[in-house]
Structures are given as structure tokens and as C-alpha cells.
Scaffold this motif. Structure first.
Motif, PDB file in Angstrom:
ATOM      1  N   PHE A 136      39.022  32.778  42.231  1.00 22.16           N
ATOM      2  CA  PHE A 136      38.918  33.726  43.340  1.00 22.16           C
ATOM      3  C   PHE A 136      40.058  34.738  43.352  1.00 22.16           C
ATOM      4  CE2 PHE A 136      38.287  33.990  48.238  1.00 22.16           C
ATOM      5  CZ  PHE A 136      37.405  35.049  48.098  1.00 22.16           C
ATOM      6  N   ARG A 137      41.279  34.281  43.207  1.00 23.10           N
ATOM      7  CA  ARG A 137      42.419  35.191  43.323  1.00 23.10           C
ATOM      8  C   ARG A 137      42.435  36.263  42.223  1.00 23.10           C
ATOM      9  NH1 ARG A 137      46.338  33.673  47.082  1.00 23.10           N
ATOM     10  NH2 ARG A 137      47.852  35.032  46.060  1.00 23.10           N
ATOM     11  N   PRO A 138      42.188  35.926  40.953  1.00 23.70           N
ATOM     12  CA  PRO A 138      42.144  36.987  39.942  1.00 23.70           C
ATOM     13  C   PRO A 138      41.064  38.043  40.244  1.00 23.70           C
ATOM     14  CG  PRO A 138      42.362  34.865  38.874  1.00 23.70           C
ATOM     15  CD  PRO A 138      42.105  34.585  40.327  1.00 23.70           C
ATOM     16  N   GLN A 139      39.910  37.596  40.776  1.00 28.26           N
ATOM     17  CA  GLN A 139      38.886  38.585  41.102  1.00 28.26           C
ATOM     18  C   GLN A 139      39.344  39.497  42.232  1.00 28.26           C
ATOM     19  OE1 GLN A 139      35.095  37.602  43.112  1.00 28.26           O
ATOM     20  NE2 GLN A 139      34.130  38.950  41.607  1.00 28.26           N
ATOM     21  N   LEU A 140      39.929  38.916  43.272  1.00 25.91           N
ATOM     22  CA  LEU A 140      40.402  39.738  44.386  1.00 25.91           C
ATOM     23  C   LEU A 140      41.513  40.680  43.936  1.00 25.91           C
ATOM     24  CD1 LEU A 140      40.410  37.132  47.307  1.00 25.91           C
ATOM     25  CD2 LEU A 140      38.771  38.983  46.894  1.00 25.91           C
ATOM     26  N   ARG A 141      42.386  40.223  43.064  1.00 26.63           N
ATOM     27  CA  ARG A 141      43.424  41.119  42.529  1.00 26.63           C
ATOM     28  C   ARG A 141      42.793  42.303  41.805  1.00 26.63           C
ATOM     29  NH1 ARG A 141      48.827  40.043  41.785  1.00 26.63           N
ATOM     30  NH2 ARG A 141      48.728  41.262  39.860  1.00 26.63           N
ATOM     31  N   ALA A 142      41.771  42.028  40.996  1.00 31.92           N
ATOM     32  CA  ALA A 142      41.111  43.105  40.252  1.00 31.92           C
ATOM     33  C   ALA A 142      40.455  44.102  41.196  1.00 31.92           C
ATOM     34  CB  ALA A 142      40.082  42.512  39.299  1.00 31.92           C
ATOM     35  N   ILE A 143      39.785  43.597  42.231  1.00 40.03           N
ATOM     36  CA  ILE A 143      39.120  44.487  43.195  1.00 40.03           C
ATOM     37  C   ILE A 143      40.143  45.320  43.955  1.00 40.03           C
ATOM     38  CG2 ILE A 143      37.732  44.556  45.309  1.00 40.03           C
ATOM     39  CD1 ILE A 143      36.288  42.026  44.312  1.00 40.03           C
ATOM     40  N   LEU A 144      41.202  44.682  44.432  1.00 36.15           N
ATOM     41  CA  LEU A 144      42.203  45.408  45.221  1.00 36.15           C
ATOM     42  C   LEU A 144      42.984  46.402  44.371  1.00 36.15           C
ATOM     43  CD1 LEU A 144      41.325  43.405  47.351  1.00 36.15           C
ATOM     44  CD2 LEU A 144      43.734  43.046  47.953  1.00 36.15           C
ATOM     45  N   ARG A 145      43.185  46.090  43.098  1.00 37.94           N
ATOM     46  CA  ARG A 145      43.816  47.078  42.213  1.00 37.94           C
ATOM     47  C   ARG A 145      42.896  48.287  42.029  1.00 37.94           C
ATOM     48  NH1 ARG A 145      45.091  44.037  36.859  1.00 37.94           N
ATOM     49  NH2 ARG A 145      45.705  46.168  36.202  1.00 37.94           N
ATOM     50  N   ALA A 146      41.592  48.033  41.892  1.00 35.28           N
ATOM     51  CA  ALA A 146      40.637  49.140  41.765  1.00 35.28           C
ATOM     52  C   ALA A 146      40.597  49.971  43.037  1.00 35.28           C
ATOM     53  CB  ALA A 146      39.257  48.592  41.436  1.00 35.28           C
ATOM     54  N   ALA A 147      40.881  49.350  44.187  1.00 40.90           N
ATOM     55  CA  ALA A 147      40.860  50.057  45.472  1.00 40.90           C
ATOM     56  C   ALA A 147      41.962  51.111  45.564  1.00 40.90           C
ATOM     57  CB  ALA A 147      40.996  49.065  46.613  1.00 40.90           C
ATOM     58  N   ALA A 148      42.933  51.035  44.680  1.00 41.84           N
ATOM     59  CA  ALA A 148      43.966  52.078  44.649  1.00 41.84           C
ATOM     60  C   ALA A 148      43.404  53.398  44.126  1.00 41.84           C
ATOM     61  CB  ALA A 148      45.132  51.623  43.779  1.00 41.84           C
ATOM     62  N   LEU A 149      42.205  53.350  43.522  1.00 44.10           N
ATOM     63  CA  LEU A 149      41.603  54.540  42.907  1.00 44.10           C
ATOM     64  C   LEU A 149      40.574  55.228  43.796  1.00 44.10           C
ATOM     65  CD1 LEU A 149      40.977  52.936  39.392  1.00 44.10           C
ATOM     66  CD2 LEU A 149      42.941  54.336  40.101  1.00 44.10           C
ATOM     67  N   GLY A 150      40.139  54.561  44.869  1.00 46.62           N
ATOM     68  CA  GLY A 150      39.101  55.146  45.711  1.00 46.62           C
ATOM     69  C   GLY A 150      38.652  54.172  46.783  1.00 46.62           C
TER      70      GLY A 150
END
Length: 582
Positions: A376-390
Motif C-alpha cells: 500500500f505505501r509504495p503505491q500511495l507514494r507513487a500517486i502522491l509524487r505524481a500529484a506534484a505534476l497536476g
């Protein structure tokens, strides 16, 4: 127009699977296992090497087909073939074949077919719908492997079905994807349902289709003329001149409807009296964004993150997930992307998730994620990092109550704090939502509405759980009825709870993309509808030609009805009137 047949007209009824009307000569797709002779072989090891080559050739063929489907139809449809690749990597099955060859000394084709048939028989006797469907996957892959071993070609690869109506007992995903691109008029099958793989692909291919037509194969002969009505589920064998004349006006109306609908594809999402709504896209990967743009979707209402896991047949790293999520957010160009966190389990399996008697009610979705922080945590990290783009929203699937949502939110908050310490922050505030799919959470929607930014209603599972109907079980699939008054009233309760607390509501199940159902959903209080991109034009047209008051009145009338048939007739009549079919 085809000449009238000397054989009598026969009318059959099935389930409408893909809209439109098609008619033409029947092409009977003869299916079944290849006939394999049993014979002793002089060199068992050479025979097993031949088996390995056939498996690899099949793997390459399915991988190529998957890539082609992803390019032509999108990642969601291509993901169907991930289950086929898993069959080829089934260690138990392959070991059983090897043992059979060594023990008997028979040719590998014969041993493979014997072993596979035992597996198919076991799966077909199982109560669970997903496991029964796996028998179809095994049968599809088996046919491919046998054709490689025998040096023959599968029926769908050599058929001359152009400008004909394909008639089959059932169509596998491989057979559906292999239909000629330049002119299958329609297809009709004796088995299958609206939610089956072939029906889903037919809608993406925009081929009129009817499935689940009992007695079809016995009634149809080569050369018969078939009329397939994908609007009503009617199938007419050897239609009379009068029947064809009656349908000719309907075919013209459908073509005019499509032309008229496409003229408004780029117009704003507002009712005729100015009330706004939003039509969004369901996607399974970056490849699907092209269709989302083509049909002017207002962002992504459902990103199926599990598709990446299924494609890899492994738990992806944070880096692999970030690469894909970031591409989607960048390509969305400022439009909101709503990520559904991992929804494995049920009919989507990976690794050790294969061993449950009732996987739809088992270890899946948010239950798995809360139990597996390493996933769960690696997926949330990936999503939240992508959220820095839009702009990004996150929704948790299979929520059963407030406690689960709070636990998931705590994990996300922890991950956000972790990233903030690394200097990574979202471009905009991330909206957090819960998927409403389980009756228990629908019952406490008013309480949950105080915890979330939005609801997203997953109607496929909600209907199934609310009515206790396995939609994949052919014996009871007719009981899977979204027009059941209990479903309509449950939806109203969900939307009312959201409205009272100022929470936005979306619908992302099959009903959202149905022009018959979309007016009711908006009338009940939904703000956003998310669907496969090709479904957007007709839904947009019906809603744009409605007033808010008309939609609310439609919902009130549906809520007052107590029979499924009456609700279905009410909704169908409204949609047909707006589409100028009546």
C-alpha cells in the motif's frame, strides 16, 4: 436487402450486449478442441522440448495480441489477456503435462489435452463465477497451444466473416479480438452475459451484439440470414420482408442518431437549462487517454491502478508505478485524474490471491492494502509524487465502514508527511473519496459523508451485493437487475446523504455509461459519471437535451415504482424520446 429465405422466420431473445442493428448471412464459428490422436513417441525429452516451444510461441502470440488490443481498444480491454498469460505460467498444469508424457510415453498433444480437460472439468463445477470463467480462459489458451503443436490455425484466424453475422456458442476474448476489422456486421452467441469479456469488447469495437440466446446453435444453419438487434436483445433468423422493412427504418434512425450525437461531442456538459454535470473516462493505462480526449472526457473519473500489477504479473516497484502515474497526470494536461487504489482480488488475481472459496467477499481491495503496508505505501507514494505534476484525487475501493476509511486516510497522511519531509508536495490539495460498493457502507452513507470529499458509486458490485446475485452465474444472471427498486432507492439514499453534507458524488460502474440509466443517476443527485470513453457521446446528448427538472421528475417517478419492469420501461422510454427513437 437480402432475398427472403424459404425457411421460416424464427425469433429468439437474448441479452443486448452492444448497441446497433446488424443483419446479413450467418457465419457459424465452429469451435471446440482439436481432434488429437494418441500415439507413442520415440523420444520423450524431445516431445517435452516441443511442448516448451509451443508454450513460448503461444506466449508470444498472446503478448502480441494484447499489444494490438491495447493500441486499438485501450488498456482496459487488453488486460483481459493477462489471465491467459497466467495460464501459460501455471506451474502445476505444466508439471502435470510433463508427468503425463513421461508416465505414458504418449505424444504431448494428447497428454496436454487430457490434463487440461481435467482442469476445465474441475473449474466448471465450481460455484464461484470467477473460477468458472477461468475454465474459458484455459480453453482459449489450450486451443492456441494445440494449434501450435499441430501446425494448424485457429478458426477465427482463417474465417471469411466479412460482411456476415458471426454466430457462435460463445466467443473468447481472442476470437473477439480476431474478428476482421473491415466488416463483421454483428455477432450473436448462445452463452455469455452483458458483463462478459466478449460483450465488453464488442462495445469497444462498436459491433452490434446479443449474447445468451438459448437454442441459437440448434436453430441456425449456414446460409441463414440473421438480424441482430443490439438495442433490445432480439435475434431474428431468416426475417421476412415485412420484418426487414420494419427494421430498415430503425437502422436509419440509429445511423441518424449516431450522426446527430457526434455533432455535439465537443459541446459543454450542461443540461438544456444550464445545470452542469461532468462526464469522465474510466481508464486502465496511459494508452486510454487518447480515446478520453477523442470523446472530450472531462478528466479521468476512474484510473484502474491494478492493471499495471496484472500486466506485470508481479508487485510493481514504487518507481514503476510512479513512471506510469506521472505519464497519465502529465498527459491529462490539467484535468483531474482520480486514482482508485489497488483493487486486486475478486475477478482480478495475482500471486497468492488465487486460493479463496469466495474471492469477491474475501481478501481484496482495501482489505488487502491495509493488511499489506509493503504494498500500500509504495503505491500511495507513487500517486502522491505524481500529484506534484497536476490535479489528483484518490479513492479507496471496497470500503465497508468509517473505520476502514479512517485507517486508509491515516496511511495516506503518513505517506504525505514522509514525502513533504523530502520536499515533495502535491500541486493542488488531493481530494479523498470512498467507493460505495458494499451495502453496509451505503447504510451509513450519512456518517461517512462527514469524513470524505466525495463518493464514487461502483454500481457493478453494489447491485451484485445488494441483490445477492452472482452476475457471472448463468443460472441466476437474469436476477442481476439494476432496475430493482431496492437498487434505485439505495442510490437515492447515498446521493441524499452526500447532498446534505455538501459532498460530490460520482458513478463509475456500467450504469454510468448507459444512456438509459444516466438521466436517472443525475436526477437522483450524481454530479459526475465516469465511463468507457466510447459511451460518452450518447450520454452527453441525452443529458444536454434534458432539463434539470425533467431529470428530477424522472427520478421521483422511478422511486415511486415497485416493479423492475416498470422502472426499466420508464427509463427506456425517456432515453428513447431524447434520442429521437420514439
Amino acid at each position: 436487402m437480402q432475398a427472403e429465405s424459404s425457411r421460416p422466420e424464427i425469433r429468439l431473445q437474448g441479452t443486448a450486449a452492444a448497441p446497433g442493428v446488424g443483419r446479413g448471412p450467418a457465419y457459424l464459428l465452429l469451435q471446440g478442441m482439436a481432434i488429437v490422436a494418441c500415439q507413442k513417441v520415440p523420444d520423450v525429452e524431445a516431445e517435452l522440448r516441443r511442448f516448451d516451444l509451443a508454450l513460448e510461441a503461444t506466449r508470444q502470440a498472446i503478448t502480441k495480441l494484447r499489444q494490438e488490443v491495447a493500441q486499438s481498444l485501450g488498456e482496459s480491454e487488453a488486460a483481459i489477456f493477462d489471465a491467459h498469460l497466467l495460464v501459460l505460467d501455471d506451474v502445476a498444469l505444466i508439471d502435470d503435462v510433463s508427468k503425463e508424457v513421461r508416465a505414458t510415453g504418449f505424444n504431448v498433444e494428447f497428454c496436454f489435452q487430457e490434463v487440461v480437460q481435467r482442469y476445465i472439468d474441475i473449474f466448471e463445477r465450481m460455484e464461484d463465477a470467477f473460477l468458472r470463467e477461468r475454465a474459458s480462459d484455459i480453453r482459449d489458451v489450450t486451443s492456441r497451444v494445440l494449434h501450435h503443436l499441430l501446425g494448424t490455425r485457429p478458426a477465427h484466424a482463417t474465417m471469411a466473416a466479412r460482411q456476415q453475422v458471426v454466430v457462435a456458442r460463445d466467443l473468447t476474448p481472442s476470437e473477439t479480438a480476431g474478428l476482421p476489422e473491415d466488416g463483421v456486421l454483428a455477432f450473436v452467441t448462445e452463452e455469455g452475459g452483458r458483463t462478459g469479456h466478449s460483450a465488453i469488447m464488442a462495445r469497444s469495437l462498436e459491433i452490434p451484439a446479443v449474447v445468451g440466446v438459448k437454442g441459437l446453435m440448434e436453430a441456425v444453419q449456414e446460409g441463414d440470414v440473421i438480424l441482430v438487434d443490439g438495442e433490445t436483445g432480439a435475434v431474428v433468423i431468416n426475417p421476412t420482408g415485412a420484418t426487414l422493412e420494419g427494421y430498415r427504418s430503425q437502422e436509419l434512425a440509429i445511423r441518424r442518431r449516431r450522426d446527430r450525437v457526434m455533432l455535439e461531442i465537443a459541446l459543454p456538459d450542461v443540461t438544456s437549462d444550464g445545470e452542469g454535470f461532468a462526464l469522465q473516462a474510466n481508464i486502465g493505462g496511459p494508452e486510454d487517454l487518447e480515446d478520453a480526449r477523442l470523446y472530450c472526457a472531462q478528466g479521468v473519473g476512474l484510473y484502474r491502478t491494478e492493471n499495471l500489477y496484472l500486466r506485470l504479473d508481479a508487485w510493481p516497484t514504487e518507481a514503476q508505478q510512479y513512471e506510469e502515474y506521472a505519464e497519465v497526470v502529465r498527459e491529462a494536461k490539467g484535468r483531474l485524474v482520480t486514482f482508485r487504489t489497488l483493487d486486486l482480488g475478486g475477478d482480478k488475481r495475482l500471486g497468492d490471491l488465487n486460493d479463496e472459496a469466495n474471492p469477491f467477499m474475501g481478501y481484496r481491495a482495501i482489505r488487502l492494502c491495509l493488511d499489506r503496508p509493503d504494498v500500500f505505501r509504495p503505491q500511495l507514494r507513487a500517486i502522491l509524487r505524481a500529484a506534484a505534476l497536476g490535479p489528483v484525487a484518490v479513492m479507496f475501493p471496497m470500503i465497508s465502514g468509517i473505520e476502514e476509511f479512517r485507517r486508509a486516510k491515516e496511511v495516506l497522511t503518513s505517506v504525505a508527511d514522509e514525502l513533504a519531509a523530502e520536499g515533495i508536495r502535491p500541486k493542488e490539495r488531493i481530494r479523498l473519496g470512498a467507493m460505495i460498493e458494499i451495502p453496509s457502507v451505503a447504510a451509513v452513507a450519512e456518517d461517512l459523508a462527514q469524513e470524505v470529499d466525495f463518493f464514487s458509486v461502483g454500481t457493478n458490485d453494489l447491485v451484485q451485493y445488494l441483490l445477492a446475485v452472482d452476475r457471472g452465474n448463468p443460472r441466476i444472471s437474469a436476477l442481476y437487475e439494476p432496475a430493482h427498486p431496492a437498487v434505485v432507492r439505495t442510490l437515492e439514499r447515498i446521493f441524499k446523504a452526500a447532498r446534505q453534507h455538501g459532498v460530490a458524488t460520482a458513478v463509475c460502474g456500467e450504469l454510468a455509461g448507459d444512456p438509459v440509466w444516466a438521466p436517472l443517476l443525475i436526477g437522483l443527485g450524481a454530479h459526475e459519471l465516469s465511463m468507457a470513453p466510447p459511451a460518452i457521446p450518447e450520454v452527453r446528448f441525452v443529458l444536454r437535451h434534458s432539463t434539470k427538472d425533467e431529470l428530477v421528475q424522472l427520478a421521483q417517478r422511478a422511486l415511486a415504482l415497485s416493479e423492475c419492469a416498470a422502472i426499466k420501461a420508464l427509463l427506456a422510454d425517456y432515453s428513447a424520446t431524447k434520442l429521437k427513437l420514439r
